[in-house]
Motif scaffolding. Structure first.
Motif, PDB file in Angstrom:
ATOM      1  N   PRO A 290       0.812  -1.225   0.000  1.00  0.00           N
ATOM      2  CA  PRO A 290       0.000   0.000   0.000  1.00  0.00           C
ATOM      3  C   PRO A 290       0.844   1.274   0.000  1.00  0.00           C
ATOM      4  O   PRO A 290       0.454   2.277  -0.587  1.00  0.00           O
ATOM      5  CB  PRO A 290      -0.811  -0.098   1.297  1.00  0.00           C
ATOM      6  CG  PRO A 290      -0.708  -1.505   1.752  1.00  0.00           C
ATOM      7  CD  PRO A 290       0.517  -2.103   1.147  1.00  0.00           C
ATOM      8  N   ALA A 291       2.020   1.202   0.618  1.00  0.00           N
ATOM      9  CA  ALA A 291       2.862   2.408   0.680  1.00  0.00           C
ATOM     10  C   ALA A 291       3.254   2.882  -0.722  1.00  0.00           C
ATOM     11  O   ALA A 291       3.396   4.082  -0.964  1.00  0.00           O
ATOM     12  CB  ALA A 291       4.114   2.135   1.512  1.00  0.00           C
ATOM     13  N   VAL A 292       3.388   1.927  -1.647  1.00  0.00           N
ATOM     14  CA  VAL A 292       3.728   2.281  -3.031  1.00  0.00           C
ATOM     15  C   VAL A 292       2.651   3.188  -3.613  1.00  0.00           C
ATOM     16  O   VAL A 292       2.937   4.152  -4.320  1.00  0.00           O
ATOM     17  CB  VAL A 292       3.863   1.007  -3.897  1.00  0.00           C
ATOM     18  CG1 VAL A 292       3.986   1.357  -5.377  1.00  0.00           C
ATOM     19  CG2 VAL A 292       5.057   0.184  -3.444  1.00  0.00           C
ATOM     20  N   LEU A 293       1.388   2.883  -3.281  1.00  0.00           N
ATOM     21  CA  LEU A 293       0.287   3.672  -3.832  1.00  0.00           C
ATOM     22  C   LEU A 293       0.256   5.066  -3.214  1.00  0.00           C
ATOM     23  O   LEU A 293      -0.053   6.041  -3.902  1.00  0.00           O
ATOM     24  CB  LEU A 293      -1.028   2.926  -3.631  1.00  0.00           C
ATOM     25  CG  LEU A 293      -1.064   1.610  -4.425  1.00  0.00           C
ATOM     26  CD1 LEU A 293      -2.179   0.710  -3.938  1.00  0.00           C
ATOM     27  CD2 LEU A 293      -1.211   1.872  -5.910  1.00  0.00           C
ATOM     28  N   ASN A 294       0.581   5.169  -1.922  1.00  0.00           N
ATOM     29  CA  ASN A 294       0.685   6.500  -1.313  1.00  0.00           C
ATOM     30  C   ASN A 294       1.779   7.308  -2.000  1.00  0.00           C
ATOM     31  O   ASN A 294       1.632   8.505  -2.250  1.00  0.00           O
ATOM     32  CB  ASN A 294       0.995   6.387   0.180  1.00  0.00           C
ATOM     33  CG  ASN A 294      -0.187   5.846   0.972  1.00  0.00           C
ATOM     34  OD1 ASN A 294      -1.298   5.787   0.464  1.00  0.00           O
ATOM     35  ND2 ASN A 294       0.058   5.448   2.199  1.00  0.00           N
ATOM     36  N   GLU A 295       2.876   6.618  -2.298  1.00  0.00           N
ATOM     37  CA  GLU A 295       3.986   7.281  -2.969  1.00  0.00           C
ATOM     38  C   GLU A 295       3.548   7.764  -4.359  1.00  0.00           C
ATOM     39  O   GLU A 295       3.907   8.865  -4.781  1.00  0.00           O
ATOM     40  CB  GLU A 295       5.128   6.275  -3.106  1.00  0.00           C
ATOM     41  CG  GLU A 295       6.488   6.896  -2.967  1.00  0.00           C
ATOM     42  CD  GLU A 295       7.586   5.849  -3.089  1.00  0.00           C
ATOM     43  OE1 GLU A 295       7.369   4.689  -2.656  1.00  0.00           O
ATOM     44  OE2 GLU A 295       8.637   6.195  -3.635  1.00  0.00           O
ATOM     45  N   LEU A 296       2.740   6.931  -5.048  1.00  0.00           N
ATOM     46  CA  LEU A 296       2.257   7.320  -6.381  1.00  0.00           C
ATOM     47  C   LEU A 296       1.412   8.586  -6.312  1.00  0.00           C
ATOM     48  O   LEU A 296       1.434   9.402  -7.232  1.00  0.00           O
ATOM     49  CB  LEU A 296       1.439   6.188  -7.016  1.00  0.00           C
ATOM     50  CG  LEU A 296       2.205   4.995  -7.583  1.00  0.00           C
ATOM     51  CD1 LEU A 296       1.229   4.017  -8.242  1.00  0.00           C
ATOM     52  CD2 LEU A 296       3.256   5.441  -8.594  1.00  0.00           C
ATOM     53  N   ILE A 297       0.651   8.724  -5.236  1.00  0.00           N
ATOM     54  CA  ILE A 297      -0.188   9.927  -5.100  1.00  0.00           C
ATOM     55  C   ILE A 297       0.686  11.168  -5.141  1.00  0.00           C
ATOM     56  O   ILE A 297       0.375  12.146  -5.834  1.00  0.00           O
ATOM     57  CB  ILE A 297      -1.023   9.872  -3.796  1.00  0.00           C
ATOM     58  CG1 ILE A 297      -2.053   8.746  -3.881  1.00  0.00           C
ATOM     59  CG2 ILE A 297      -1.695  11.216  -3.521  1.00  0.00           C
ATOM     60  CD1 ILE A 297      -2.864   8.540  -2.613  1.00  0.00           C
ATOM     61  N   ILE A 298       1.793  11.129  -4.417  1.00  0.00           N
ATOM     62  CA  ILE A 298       2.714  12.268  -4.421  1.00  0.00           C
ATOM     63  C   ILE A 298       3.403  12.412  -5.778  1.00  0.00           C
ATOM     64  O   ILE A 298       3.473  13.497  -6.361  1.00  0.00           O
ATOM     65  CB  ILE A 298       3.790  12.100  -3.312  1.00  0.00           C
ATOM     66  CG1 ILE A 298       3.140  12.045  -1.926  1.00  0.00           C
ATOM     67  CG2 ILE A 298       4.822  13.231  -3.385  1.00  0.00           C
ATOM     68  CD1 ILE A 298       2.450  13.315  -1.514  1.00  0.00           C
ATOM     69  N   MET A 299       3.871  11.285  -6.302  1.00  0.00           N
ATOM     70  CA  MET A 299       4.634  11.306  -7.554  1.00  0.00           C
ATOM     71  C   MET A 299       3.860  11.844  -8.742  1.00  0.00           C
ATOM     72  O   MET A 299       4.449  12.333  -9.704  1.00  0.00           O
ATOM     73  CB  MET A 299       5.087   9.882  -7.917  1.00  0.00           C
ATOM     74  CG  MET A 299       6.230   9.376  -7.101  1.00  0.00           C
ATOM     75  SD  MET A 299       6.520   7.624  -7.468  1.00  0.00           S
ATOM     76  CE  MET A 299       7.133   7.728  -9.136  1.00  0.00           C
ATOM     77  N   THR A 300       2.531  11.679  -8.714  1.00  0.00           N
ATOM     78  CA  THR A 300       1.737  12.051  -9.885  1.00  0.00           C
ATOM     79  C   THR A 300       1.217  13.488  -9.822  1.00  0.00           C
ATOM     80  O   THR A 300       0.536  13.937 -10.738  1.00  0.00           O
ATOM     81  CB  THR A 300       0.539  11.096 -10.054  1.00  0.00           C
ATOM     82  OG1 THR A 300      -0.209  11.074  -8.840  1.00  0.00           O
ATOM     83  CG2 THR A 300       1.010   9.691 -10.367  1.00  0.00           C
ATOM     84  N   ARG A 301       1.547  14.203  -8.743  1.00  0.00           N
ATOM     85  CA  ARG A 301       1.132  15.599  -8.653  1.00  0.00           C
ATOM     86  C   ARG A 301       1.945  16.450  -9.639  1.00  0.00           C
ATOM     87  O   ARG A 301       3.139  16.234  -9.811  1.00  0.00           O
ATOM     88  CB  ARG A 301       1.347  16.135  -7.236  1.00  0.00           C
ATOM     89  CG  ARG A 301       0.621  15.354  -6.141  1.00  0.00           C
ATOM     90  CD  ARG A 301      -0.877  15.393  -6.279  1.00  0.00           C
ATOM     91  NE  ARG A 301      -1.407  16.732  -6.222  1.00  0.00           N
ATOM     92  CZ  ARG A 301      -2.653  17.064  -6.498  1.00  0.00           C
ATOM     93  NH1 ARG A 301      -3.508  16.124  -6.862  1.00  0.00           N
ATOM     94  NH2 ARG A 301      -3.053  18.300  -6.423  1.00  0.00           N
ATOM     95  N   PRO A 302       1.283  17.418 -10.282  1.00  0.00           N
ATOM     96  CA  PRO A 302       1.973  18.233 -11.287  1.00  0.00           C
ATOM     97  C   PRO A 302       3.309  18.808 -10.796  1.00  0.00           C
ATOM     98  O   PRO A 302       4.307  18.770 -11.511  1.00  0.00           O
ATOM     99  CB  PRO A 302       0.967  19.355 -11.575  1.00  0.00           C
ATOM    100  CG  PRO A 302      -0.361  18.757 -11.271  1.00  0.00           C
ATOM    101  CD  PRO A 302      -0.137  17.780 -10.150  1.00  0.00           C
ATOM    102  N   VAL A 303       3.326  19.288  -9.586  1.00  0.00           N
ATOM    103  CA  VAL A 303       4.529  19.975  -9.120  1.00  0.00           C
ATOM    104  C   VAL A 303       5.701  19.000  -8.992  1.00  0.00           C
ATOM    105  O   VAL A 303       6.852  19.333  -9.286  1.00  0.00           O
ATOM    106  CB  VAL A 303       4.246  20.718  -7.790  1.00  0.00           C
ATOM    107  CG1 VAL A 303       3.802  19.753  -6.711  1.00  0.00           C
ATOM    108  CG2 VAL A 303       5.455  21.500  -7.336  1.00  0.00           C
ATOM    109  N   TYR A 304       5.401  17.786  -8.597  1.00  0.00           N
ATOM    110  CA  TYR A 304       6.468  16.789  -8.492  1.00  0.00           C
ATOM    111  C   TYR A 304       7.002  16.420  -9.886  1.00  0.00           C
ATOM    112  O   TYR A 304       8.203  16.224 -10.080  1.00  0.00           O
ATOM    113  CB  TYR A 304       5.968  15.539  -7.759  1.00  0.00           C
ATOM    114  CG  TYR A 304       7.059  14.531  -7.556  1.00  0.00           C
ATOM    115  CD1 TYR A 304       7.991  14.674  -6.524  1.00  0.00           C
ATOM    116  CD2 TYR A 304       7.191  13.448  -8.408  1.00  0.00           C
ATOM    117  CE1 TYR A 304       9.020  13.766  -6.359  1.00  0.00           C
ATOM    118  CE2 TYR A 304       8.218  12.528  -8.255  1.00  0.00           C
ATOM    119  CZ  TYR A 304       9.124  12.687  -7.229  1.00  0.00           C
ATOM    120  OH  TYR A 304      10.141  11.792  -7.072  1.00  0.00           O
TER     121      TYR A 304
END
Lengths: 349, 349
Positions: A305-319
């Motif tokens: 599940p932590a991978v999916l939390n990481e994806l949430i951050i990774m897919t934000r425009p600013v990132y």
């Protein structure tokens, strides 16, 4: 890790997904507002007041080994936005960065916003349902600071704040919940109605208004005056536990009554994330939500599940812009987003 | 392989995808209609006439080593339907199976329908654009049969048939084309209009009417009277070659102008096929079409086109029922279809 590396990283403690009730509760946050005695409150602050708060905090924080203070104007616009996307600072702290600063603990659990609406906003963010634990950590920090600072405090009202809704304990508690089954089974409107009636605020992650991208809902108390911290936390936790029960029941019903439909939806989302070559931020959040539900229901057991939390951050425009190290147009963002997600899920990096 | 195993198999020669222009032309078919002299034509046949045709053909075919005759009432309804889905027999041959028979060559390239609209309909089905080759094979077969049979023939009209549109050469030539880029770029209506103006018939695979599931179009000549076989084939091939050019240009334009969109669409379809847990027949065909385009454009180089042809057969309702060995409701079909496709693409079996 230095502060800039910390900001870049997509892994942070609150996303580790190792907290209690972590199949539904993403994170718990406690925030308190404090102001220094003898310094004008935010709207009336002049340049000297601002520097006074900076300097005072600089001196205090210097004595804390695991904490660093950085003035917001020492960060790039992108770095400031990443801090916001990670929920370590509020959107308000992005305005007039030359007046603002933030203190971060090395594990990014604790942050102190300086010169936001109040002189100090102490925040603790933990994975899962850990409001008491977060409150305990904030309390300890608050006590440490109070040994070195004089807070604006009134015997009658409690801690004084810029905004009346924070007066009293100054406590704001919030929990981020993943409620996909309640959304799928069209019960979410009833839930949000009940939550509002209980005088709690409910809103989507990142979203203003009621739309919750990725079925992520943030629920927080609204009123702090006239209630003790325990009362605030107990009543919030009671409602959160009730919502957890309802979401679990809805998930069970889906597994019983719509098993094939549910598995199809989960695996299609997983297939999309692993294969798409163009992904908008909104679609990514929706797909991540579906896959996350699949992980939590053991339909996709191999994914953490932590991978999916990481994806949430990774897919934000600013990132994405940070990754590309240049401005990106909408198509370029969608291409890069799909590529990062694919690399993460297919290659694991 | 005995006849029943042959019917079960999802691999047949015309789907091997090793013919010319196989990035666009799936298969070429030649069919001729023949009737026995001295036996009433189909609508006027009595039981004795029907048996006469059976017995005559039984005796003739017994001398062909690589061909077998089977009466349709010796097959189950499912087996008969599988033959139809494989395009080895026509839908008309399914009616009154006790009056019908089929001759199949071991490689399933040649089939002879017995007591369809005509006493004999000789068909040859080859992969890719091979109309001349198919016609050559049919001609050889026709000559062999004519050595042993007397055909109904008129010096004035040529071979006599039940339906006037087949009188003359009795030749029906058709080609199955995969035209996804013309559909995606919304040029297909112009194409079908032009084809109709050329007095050719265009229709979708399996579909009556104009809707083409999976972007598969069957184009055939309509009139045989007063034209030689060469004229019929030459004019059909000229138009097919023109369509191939147009489809290739449309593909090139997509690759140049909408590269990301195209790759996204192709890989999403591939991801769906590999991950879905529920697939309708129509959706499967759409996704197979997108993936096939990706294979032909080398966007997905690792997949063999023949696998996708096999999937087209495997995902037909009748084949699913054969696999399950029982009647299936709509949900069960969609579940099994998704499972078979997944197994084929993920596990390769």
């Amino acid at each position: 890790m230095n502060l800039k590396e910390m900001i870049d990283s997509t892994r942070i403690k609150w996303m580790d997904n190792d907290g209690p009730e972590n199949d539904i509760v993403i994170s718990s946050r406690i925030r308190i507002a404090r102001n220094l005695a003898g310094v004008s409150f935010f709207e009336k602050m002049n340049a000297t007041d601002i520097e006074t708060v900076f300097n005072t905090m600089q001196l205090v924080i210097a004595k804390f080994e695991s904490m660093q203070l950085i003035r917001l104007d020492q960060l790039s616009n992108i770095e400031r936005n990443i801090l916001m996307e990670k929920h370590l600072i509020s959107p308000d702290l992005l305005k007039n960065p030359e007046q603002k600063a933030v203190v971060l603990s090395d594990d990014q659990i604790i942050s102190i916003m300086i010169n936001e609406e109040d002189h100090l906003r102490l925040q603790c963010l933990l994975p899962g349902l850990q409001l008491y634990q977060a409150w305990k950590l904030i309390n300890e920090l608050d006590d440490l600071l109070e040994q070195k600072l004089e807070y604006a405090f009134s015997e009658q009202w409690g801690y004084l704040t810029s905004c009346p809704t924070n007066v009293g304990t100054g406590l704001r508690a919030s929990v981020m919940l993943h409620l996909p089954a309640l959304v799928m089974s069209k019960q979410i409107d009833i839930v949000t109605g009940v939550v509002s009636m209980m005088k709690l605020a409910i809103r989507g992650l990142y979203g203003e208004g009621s739309e919750a991208v990725g079925n992520l809902y943030q629920i927080s108390n609204q009123i702090t005056l006239g209630r003790t911290e325990e009362e605030i936390l107990n009543s919030l936790i009671a409602i959160i536990k009730h919502l957890i029960e309802q979401e679990r029941e809805a998930r069970q019903a889906l597994q019983q009554d719509k098993k094939h439909w549910l598995e199809d939806r989960v695996f299609r989302a997983y297939g999309m994330l692993k294969n798409a070559r163009l992904l908008t931020a909104d679609e990514a959040m929706k797909l991540i939500s579906d896959v996350r539900l699949g992980v939590d229901l053991n339909i996709i057991p191999e994914l953490a599940p932590a991978v999916l939390n990481e994806l949430i951050i990774m897919t934000r425009p600013v990132y994405l812009i940070k990754q590309a190290q240049k401005e990106l147009n909408s198509l370029e963002r969608d291409v890069l987003r799909a590529e990062l997600v694919r690399n993460k899920l297919v290659l694991g990096n």
